[in-house]
Motif scaffolding. Structure first.
Motif, PDB file in Angstrom:
ATOM      1  N   ARG A  52       0.878  -1.166   0.000  1.00 26.98           N
ATOM      2  CA  ARG A  52       0.000   0.000   0.000  1.00 26.98           C
ATOM      3  C   ARG A  52       0.916   1.218   0.000  1.00 26.98           C
ATOM      4  O   ARG A  52       1.819   1.267  -0.817  1.00 26.98           O
ATOM      5  N   SER A  53       0.730   2.157   0.933  1.00 33.11           N
ATOM      6  CA  SER A  53       1.589   3.345   0.812  1.00 33.11           C
ATOM      7  C   SER A  53       2.798   3.296   1.742  1.00 33.11           C
ATOM      8  O   SER A  53       3.727   4.075   1.609  1.00 33.11           O
ATOM      9  N   ARG A  73       0.246  -2.235  -6.344  1.00 29.74           N
ATOM     10  CA  ARG A  73      -0.058  -1.236  -5.324  1.00 29.74           C
ATOM     11  C   ARG A  73      -1.567  -1.256  -5.082  1.00 29.74           C
ATOM     12  O   ARG A  73      -2.345  -0.985  -6.017  1.00 29.74           O
ATOM     13  N   GLY A  75      -4.162   0.528  -4.274  1.00 33.09           N
ATOM     14  CA  GLY A  75      -4.469   1.952  -4.185  1.00 33.09           C
ATOM     15  C   GLY A  75      -4.013   2.615  -5.467  1.00 33.09           C
ATOM     16  O   GLY A  75      -3.685   1.927  -6.444  1.00 33.09           O
ATOM     17  N   VAL A  76      -3.984   3.939  -5.430  1.00 35.25           N
ATOM     18  CA  VAL A  76      -3.671   4.678  -6.662  1.00 35.25           C
ATOM     19  C   VAL A  76      -2.218   5.141  -6.701  1.00 35.25           C
ATOM     20  O   VAL A  76      -1.439   4.784  -7.587  1.00 35.25           O
ATOM     21  N   GLY A  77      -1.848   5.944  -5.702  1.00 36.67           N
ATOM     22  CA  GLY A  77      -0.573   6.673  -5.730  1.00 36.67           C
ATOM     23  C   GLY A  77       0.632   5.739  -5.790  1.00 36.67           C
ATOM     24  O   GLY A  77       0.714   4.747  -5.071  1.00 36.67           O
ATOM     25  N   ASN A 100     -10.961   2.988  -4.843  1.00 35.46           N
ATOM     26  CA  ASN A 100     -11.137   3.905  -3.711  1.00 35.46           C
ATOM     27  C   ASN A 100     -11.557   5.317  -4.144  1.00 35.46           C
ATOM     28  O   ASN A 100     -11.542   6.245  -3.340  1.00 35.46           O
ATOM     29  N   ARG A 234      -2.500  14.542  -2.915  1.00 35.83           N
ATOM     30  CA  ARG A 234      -1.141  14.242  -2.459  1.00 35.83           C
ATOM     31  C   ARG A 234      -0.518  15.482  -1.838  1.00 35.83           C
ATOM     32  O   ARG A 234      -0.657  16.596  -2.368  1.00 35.83           O
ATOM     33  N   HIS A 281      -4.502  11.142   6.237  1.00 32.07           N
ATOM     34  CA  HIS A 281      -4.527  10.396   4.974  1.00 32.07           C
ATOM     35  C   HIS A 281      -5.606   9.295   5.017  1.00 32.07           C
ATOM     36  O   HIS A 281      -5.311   8.104   4.924  1.00 32.07           O
ATOM     37  N   ALA A 284      -8.957   7.058   1.447  1.00 32.19           N
ATOM     38  CA  ALA A 284      -9.347   5.721   0.969  1.00 32.19           C
ATOM     39  C   ALA A 284      -9.651   4.777   2.131  1.00 32.19           C
ATOM     40  O   ALA A 284      -9.844   3.589   1.916  1.00 32.19           O
TER      41      ALA A 284
HETATM   42  C1  MLT Z   1      -4.063   5.985  -2.767  1.00 31.73           C
HETATM   43  O1  MLT Z   1      -3.190   6.527  -3.441  1.00 31.73           O
HETATM   44  O2  MLT Z   1      -4.708   5.014  -3.168  1.00 31.73           O
HETATM   45  C2  MLT Z   1      -4.391   6.566  -1.451  1.00 31.73           C
HETATM   46  O3  MLT Z   1      -3.514   7.549  -1.086  1.00 31.73           O
HETATM   47  C3  MLT Z   1      -4.677   5.594  -0.363  1.00 31.73           C
HETATM   48  C4  MLT Z   1      -3.520   4.795   0.127  1.00 31.73           C
HETATM   49  O4  MLT Z   1      -2.434   5.311   0.254  1.00 31.73           O
HETATM   50  O5  MLT Z   1      -3.710   3.603   0.342  1.00 31.73           O
END
Ligand code: MLT
Ligand code: NAD
Length: 529
Positions: A52-53, A73, A75-77, A100, A234, A281, A284
């Motif tokens: 994840r992050s 990953r 999630g997105v970032g 998310n 972000r 944060h 999500a």
């Molecule tokens: C994402 O980028 O999906 C969100 O910031 C959530 C996360 O970090 O899991």
């Protein structure tokens, strides 16, 4: 059966783990909270990793992951992954976008409302047993203008929700189509227009070079006095120093932040300011979103590792399963054509022109061209090149690639033609699919042939004289080499010709030399596809 190993190094919903554990082809280890040193040590045993992050996949950790094929990953970032290094190493990097988006859009709306009605401050005040109704006078969203920077998945969901609150909207997104904005009933404008007209500004872009400090001192000066700024995307898109100044002077009436330049932002002066509301944060962080992204990434990583197709890869084209089925034969043909051409040509490739004609032009050609480049580079870089890094390696080697869609009418229902220029000469081949799945090479250097690009192949350039085929057949037969197929092409009687022979096993250099002794044979090559 080879078991592939997947490391899950951040907390992942058990629904995702169940998917990975289904079947017996993957072995899943959950090891969360590893230090960078620990991760560097353990990652070398895994073909896949899901993060994840929290896990940071830096260049040196990626370099020590010798077996790694896929980074997923949940999630997105992807700012915690060195995507460039992964690409260099041929590792697929994929994320789970979408799962998310609703949660993050809802969080943004919560922030917008909480900011307008001072809900966190009022709640804290009441819990201190104060009853101050004047202090927490709010403002309505109705009729206000919301500026949305980044109209992707989350930005669009925010737009839909803000519309139902009766907000006017203006969005800035250089990559968003006018049609999409129209559909969302939102006006697309320039950044300056957005800054000067908005009562609220919310950012929903990735953090990249172009968006770092997209909102800074200069931009805030353009904004309406009393603007409110929300960042649920972000940290770093909004310059925190400039924001702090503007909050203190009242130029910015309030800000809501879910993300920070440094997380956790424990020493951030922003947290001490009354008109800043913040969450750690949490965009999500809903049960639904975490299940969604875990399921999505688990399926994607399993499919990628087990050769069932690649989705949501950020460093190679994504092909939906149904489309993959249809274009897979073209991908395979292109890869074989690249390999055949590279083994036939002499010199360093400098320029590659791929022309697609017929039915194939209806598809996304990027994966087909990538396969062709992979096929081309593989004979010289065995084991180093794959679908992820092939375009990068070609670029690093200064190979110019031109892709053309041609509408010329053809003798074939589809045709891929490849022209290659090296420092020594030019060469070309064309290939087609007979039926839906039967690859053929139909032209080599202007000679029409009908060759199956498969296994071992002997290609000779020779004079068109009687006895050539017999001579080759005899030498191969005497050495117990079985011929699986043969084709030849010539431009004119007794002129130069080409012979292509499929054989069931390799031949030695000595044997090739023996065949070449026949005076009409000018050039001979053994190819392996
Ligand atoms: C994402 O980028 O999906 C969100 O910031 C959530 C996360 O970090 O899991
Ligand atoms: P997305 O890729 O769907 O949308 C991003 C949009 O930004 C795209 O439409 C793109 O065209 C646009 N964009 C790119 N460069 C731009 C620029 N210079 N100026 C303006 N627009 C630009 O991504 P998404 O899923 O909507 O995610 C948006 C952001 O939210 C990302 O930063 C993501 O990491 C973050 N996110 C945060 C949370 C959270 O927990 N707070 C959760 C999910 C996503």
């Amino acid at each position: 059966m080879k078991i592939l190993k997947v490391l899950v190094s951040d907390a992942l919903s058990k629904k995702g783990l169940e998917i990975l554990k289904k079947g017996k082809k993957l072995k899943v280890d959950v090891k969360t909270g590893l230090s960078p040193q620990e991760l560097k040590k353990v990652i070398k045993d895994y073909q896949g990793i899901i993060i994840r992050s929290k896990t940071k996949l830096t260049a040196d950790i990626i370099d020590s992951a010798k077996l790694l094929k896929v980074i997923g990953r949940a999630g997105v970032g992807l700012d915690n992954v060195d995507v460039a290094q992964a690409t260099k190493r041929g590792i697929i990097v994929m994320n789970a976008p979408g799962g998310n988006s609703i949660s993050t859009a809802e969080h943004t709306m919560s922030m917008l409302l909480a900011l307008s009605r001072n809900i966190p401050q009022a709640n804290a005040s009441l819990k201190r047993h104060e009853w101050d109704r004047k202090k927490f006078m709010g403002v309505e969203l109705y009729g206000k203008t919301l500026g949305i920077i980044g109209l992707g998945r989350i930005g669009s969901e925010v737009a839909k929700r803000a519309l139902s609150f009766g907000m006017e909207m203006i969005a800035y997104d250089p990559y968003c189509s006018i049609e999409k904005a129209k559909e969302l009933r939102i006006k697309l404008g320039g950044l300056k227009e957005l800054f000067t007209q908005s009562d609220y500004i919310t950012v929903h872009t990735p953090l990249i070079k172009e968006t770092r400090h997209l909102i800074g001192e200069k931009e805030i000066k353009l904004m309406k006095k009393g603007v409110r700024i929300i960042n649920c995307a972000r940290g770093g898109i909004v310059d925190e120093k400039s924001l702090l100044k503007a909050l203190k002077t009242g130029r910015v009436a309030g800000t809501a932040m879910d993300v920070f330049e440094k997380e956790p932002p424990l020493n951030s002066p922003l947290l001490k300011i009354d008109n800043v509301i913040s969450t750690p944060h949490l965009g999500a962080s809903t049960e639904e979103a975490q299940v969604n992204v875990a399921i999505d990434i688990a399926k994607q990583v399993a499919d990628a590792l087990l050769g069932r197709g690649i989705r949501n890869a950020v460093n190679m084209p994504t092909i939906p399963k149904e489309i993959f089925k249809v274009i897979q034969p073209y991908i395979s043909l292109a890869e074989k054509m690249g390999s055949l051409q590279m083994q036939l040509i002499e010199g360093r490739p400098q320029r590659l022109k791929v022309t697609y004609s017929g039915e194939v032009i209806n598809f996304d050609l990027a994966p087909i061209t990538i396969a062709l480049i992979k096929g081309l580079l593989e004979p010289v870089l065995p084991g180093r090149v794959n679908y992820v890094n092939a375009p990068l390696i070609a670029k690093e080697r200064g190979i110019e690639i031109v892709e053309i869609k041609s509408s010329a009418s053809l003798d074939f229902s589809n045709l891929i033609s490849l022209e290659i220029e090296t420092d020594k000469r030019k060469s070309s081949i064309s290939g087609t699919l007979f039926g839906k799945n039967d690859p053929r090479i139909v032209v080599i250097d202007g000679y029409y042939v009908d060759a199956v690009p498969s296994g071992y192949m002997i290609i000779t350039f020779n004079e068109d004289r009687p006895g050539i085929i017999g001579r080759i057949g005899t030498v191969l037969g005497e050495n117990n080499i079985n011929i699986a197929g043969m084709t030849f092409g010539r431009r004119k009687k007794a002129g130069r010709a080409i012979t292509v022979i499929n054989i069931d096993s390799p031949v030695s250099d000595d044997l090739l030399k023996k065949i070449k002794k026949f005076k009409w044979i000018k050039e001979i090559k053994l190819l392996k596809l």
